[in-house]
Write a protein that holds these residues in place. Structure first.
Motif, mmCIF file in Angstrom:
data_model
loop_
_atom_site.group_PDB
_atom_site.id
_atom_site.type_symbol
_atom_site.label_atom_id
_atom_site.label_comp_id
_atom_site.label_asym_id
_atom_site.label_seq_id
_atom_site.Cartn_x
_atom_site.Cartn_y
_atom_site.Cartn_z
ATOM 1 N N TYR A 1 29.847 43.828 44.491
ATOM 2 C CA TYR A 1 30.865 43.389 45.436
ATOM 3 C C TYR A 1 30.648 41.907 45.720
ATOM 4 N N ALA A 2 31.639 41.279 46.310
ATOM 5 C CA ALA A 2 31.537 39.855 46.645
ATOM 6 C C ALA A 2 32.105 39.623 48.036
ATOM 7 N N ILE A 3 31.364 38.846 48.834
ATOM 8 C CA ILE A 3 31.815 38.424 50.162
ATOM 9 C C ILE A 3 31.465 36.952 50.324
ATOM 10 N N GLY A 4 32.427 36.168 50.794
ATOM 11 C CA GLY A 4 32.181 34.749 51.003
ATOM 12 C C GLY A 4 31.869 33.994 49.732
ATOM 13 N N GLY A 5 32.371 34.494 48.601
ATOM 14 C CA GLY A 5 32.158 33.803 47.342
ATOM 15 C C GLY A 5 30.850 34.126 46.644
ATOM 16 N N ILE B 1 27.847 47.718 52.178
ATOM 17 C CA ILE B 1 28.643 46.495 52.260
ATOM 18 C C ILE B 1 29.056 46.323 53.711
ATOM 19 N N ARG B 2 28.759 45.180 54.279
ATOM 20 C CA ARG B 2 29.129 44.891 55.668
ATOM 21 C C ARG B 2 30.240 43.839 55.673
ATOM 22 N N ILE B 3 31.406 44.248 56.092
ATOM 23 C CA ILE B 3 32.555 43.350 56.120
ATOM 24 C C ILE B 3 32.815 42.973 57.578
ATOM 25 N N LYS B 4 32.567 41.726 57.903
ATOM 26 C CA LYS B 4 32.757 41.257 59.271
ATOM 27 C C LYS B 4 34.245 41.104 59.588
ATOM 28 N N ALA C 1 36.421 40.996 51.292
ATOM 29 C CA ALA C 1 35.438 41.512 50.334
ATOM 30 C C ALA C 1 36.164 41.955 49.074
ATOM 31 N N ILE C 2 35.551 41.696 47.923
ATOM 32 C CA ILE C 2 36.076 42.180 46.649
ATOM 33 C C ILE C 2 35.127 43.265 46.152
ATOM 34 N N ILE C 3 35.662 44.442 45.936
ATOM 35 C CA ILE C 3 34.838 45.596 45.587
ATOM 36 C C ILE C 3 35.181 46.076 44.183
ATOM 37 N N LYS C 4 34.168 46.274 43.397
ATOM 38 C CA LYS C 4 34.335 46.801 42.043
ATOM 39 C C LYS C 4 34.286 48.322 42.095
ATOM 40 N N THR C 5 35.250 48.977 41.428
ATOM 41 C CA THR C 5 35.255 50.433 41.410
ATOM 42 C C THR C 5 34.166 50.958 40.484
ATOM 43 N N ASN C 6 33.668 52.128 40.811
ATOM 44 C CA ASN C 6 32.675 52.776 39.953
ATOM 45 C C ASN C 6 33.314 53.319 38.673
ATOM 46 N N GLU C 7 34.594 53.654 38.754
ATOM 47 C CA GLU C 7 35.292 54.262 37.623
ATOM 48 C C GLU C 7 35.868 53.214 36.672
ATOM 49 N N THR C 8 35.877 53.555 35.407
ATOM 50 C CA THR C 8 36.561 52.761 34.383
ATOM 51 C C THR C 8 37.822 53.507 33.975
ATOM 52 N N LEU C 9 38.942 52.780 33.910
ATOM 53 C CA LEU C 9 40.210 53.381 33.487
ATOM 54 C C LEU C 9 40.454 53.088 32.010
ATOM 55 N N ASN C 10 41.036 54.068 31.337
ATOM 56 C CA ASN C 10 41.414 53.920 29.925
ATOM 57 C C ASN C 10 42.859 54.395 29.801
ATOM 58 N N VAL C 11 43.784 53.504 30.158
ATOM 59 C CA VAL C 11 45.196 53.869 30.276
ATOM 60 C C VAL C 11 45.889 53.736 28.903
ATOM 61 N N PRO C 12 46.498 54.802 28.406
ATOM 62 C CA PRO C 12 47.200 54.733 27.118
ATOM 63 C C PRO C 12 48.561 54.046 27.260
ATOM 64 N N PRO C 13 49.222 53.715 26.156
ATOM 65 C CA PRO C 13 50.523 53.026 26.233
ATOM 66 C C PRO C 13 51.635 53.831 26.906
ATOM 67 N N PHE C 14 51.486 55.148 27.022
ATOM 68 C CA PHE C 14 52.559 55.971 27.588
ATOM 69 C C PHE C 14 52.325 56.305 29.065
ATOM 70 N N TYR D 1 36.837 37.155 37.497
ATOM 71 C CA TYR D 1 37.885 37.117 38.525
ATOM 72 C C TYR D 1 37.663 35.978 39.519
ATOM 73 N N LEU D 2 36.616 35.182 39.298
ATOM 74 C CA LEU D 2 36.297 34.022 40.145
ATOM 75 C C LEU D 2 36.245 34.393 41.632
ATOM 76 N N PRO D 3 35.423 35.367 41.986
ATOM 77 C CA PRO D 3 35.363 35.784 43.403
ATOM 78 C C PRO D 3 34.832 34.699 44.316
ATOM 79 N N GLU D 4 34.111 33.704 43.755
ATOM 80 C CA GLU D 4 33.581 32.644 44.609
ATOM 81 C C GLU D 4 34.680 31.786 45.215
#
Length: 350
Positions: free
Chosen positions: A70-74, A88-91, A96-109, A195-198
């Motif tokens: 995750y990222a907070i304040g860059g 994660i403590r969000i004041k 805050a930018i949070i990365k999901t634990n899951e990976t998606l594999n979305v097909p074209p349909f 994603y340049l969270p900073e």
């Protein structure tokens, strides 16, 4: 810890392996939003969601959980199962930018739509990301969250944070429909730092911290002035108390009488206590105003003591003269009789 190049290469291989599992055509009939059985079918067939937890599967959506970054304040920070490193403590007013634990594999349909959980929204968290995941996307999702509440919000790794549902698209026509990715192409951003969270910082939180800093600075200045005022006040009171003790003593009492000494010592102790109370370790003598005030107080004390001693000596001499005059009036010496040896008159004649 592996460098970004090594991590990027490992992530590319993992994502390409997921893309290779996708079927050429849709193997499940029907249209519209996927229900739980259809989601599970695609998970089994080509890892639509990985890792998959059946407890997070709902009738028509799936709950996404908090991942390992995750990222907070860059600043990007890791999350783990270790105590003190899984939260994660969000004041208030912080992003805050949070990365999901899951990976998606979305097909074209298929496309996906996701948003923050309603329960999180009632905690004051506002999701500010794009709601749609394009057909053909593969990778983690990154969730920007803004804390609108006036309290700190604490999140933990593995907790649910968002919900996602899947919708079938119209039929894909090769060479006519635009493809999200072609061949072995992958999204441009596959690592968190891509994603340049900073660069994503809360202007409101930054401004609030600056204003709070200024307010604290003003408070410290006011406190310093108040402490200085209290110090000077106690010193002046001590000076006046000591002077009063010297000047109002009973006749014949010497200025170094023990009672005078102890009262003056107590007054001095009170002023020193006020001085210590107003100071900070290492800065008592560094403050220029304090140095000036202390010099003035010391000068006043010395002048007052000198004046008191002179005044006391003059008073003692005057008292002695008055006593001699009284004795002369009450018992004048005979013209033919010399004054008794040791009398006040004899003392004066000598």
């Amino acid at each position: 810890m592996p460098d970004n190049l090594t991590r990027r290469e490992a992530e590319r291989k993992r994502l390409l392996a997921l893309v290779a599992k996708r079927p050429a055509t849709d193997t499940l009939s029907g249209t519209g939003v996927l229900l739980s059985d259809a989601i599970k079918h695609y998970v089994t067939e080509f890892d639509l969601i990985s890792p998959f937890n059946d407890k997070n599967l709902k009738p028509a959506n799936y709950k996404l959980t908090i991942g390992d970054e995750y990222a907070i304040g860059g600043t990007i920070s890791p999350l783990s199962d270790l105590p003190g490193q899984n939260e994660i403590r969000i004041k208030p007013f912080e992003v805050a930018i949070i990365k999901t634990n899951e990976t998606l594999n979305v097909p074209p349909f298929l496309i996906a739509r996701w948003n923050i959980q309603v329960s999180r929204a009632y905690q004051g968290l506002l999701w500010v990301g794009g709601p749609q995941v394009d057909a053909g996307y593969v990778g983690h999702l990154f969730c920007p969250i803004y804390n609108l509440s006036d309290e700190e919000v604490i999140l933990h790794q593995g907790e649910s944070i968002a919900v996602i549902d899947f919708v079938k698209t119209t039929a894909f026509h090769k060479g006519v429909s635009k493809e999200y990715l072609k061949g072995n192409d992958l999204p441009d951003r596959i690592l968190f730092e891509d994603y340049l969270p900073e660069k994503l910082k809360s202007a409101l939180a930054t401004k609030a911290e600056q204003e709070i800093g200024k307010f604290k600075s003003r408070l410290e200045t006011i406190q310093t002035r108040m402490d200085l005022f209290v110090t000077i006040t106690f010193a002046i009171i001590a000076l006046l108390f000591a002077a009063l003790t010297l000047f109002v003593g009973k006749p014949g009492q010497s200025w170094w009488d023990p009672t005078v000494f102890w009262i003056s010592a107590i007054a001095l102790a009170l002023s020193m206590l006020a001085w210590v109370r107003s100071g900070s370790p290492g800065t008592w003598f560094a403050h220029r105003r304090w140095n000036q005030s202390f010099n003035w107080i010391l000068a006043i004390v010395l002048v007052a003591l000198a004046w008191a001693m002179v005044h006391r000596n003059q008073a003692d001499i005057q008292d002695l003269k008055d006593q001699v005059q009284k004795l002369q009036k009450s018992n004048p010496p005979s013209p033919s009789q010399p004054s008794p040896k040791g009398s006040p008159q004899d003392t004066l004649q000598r």
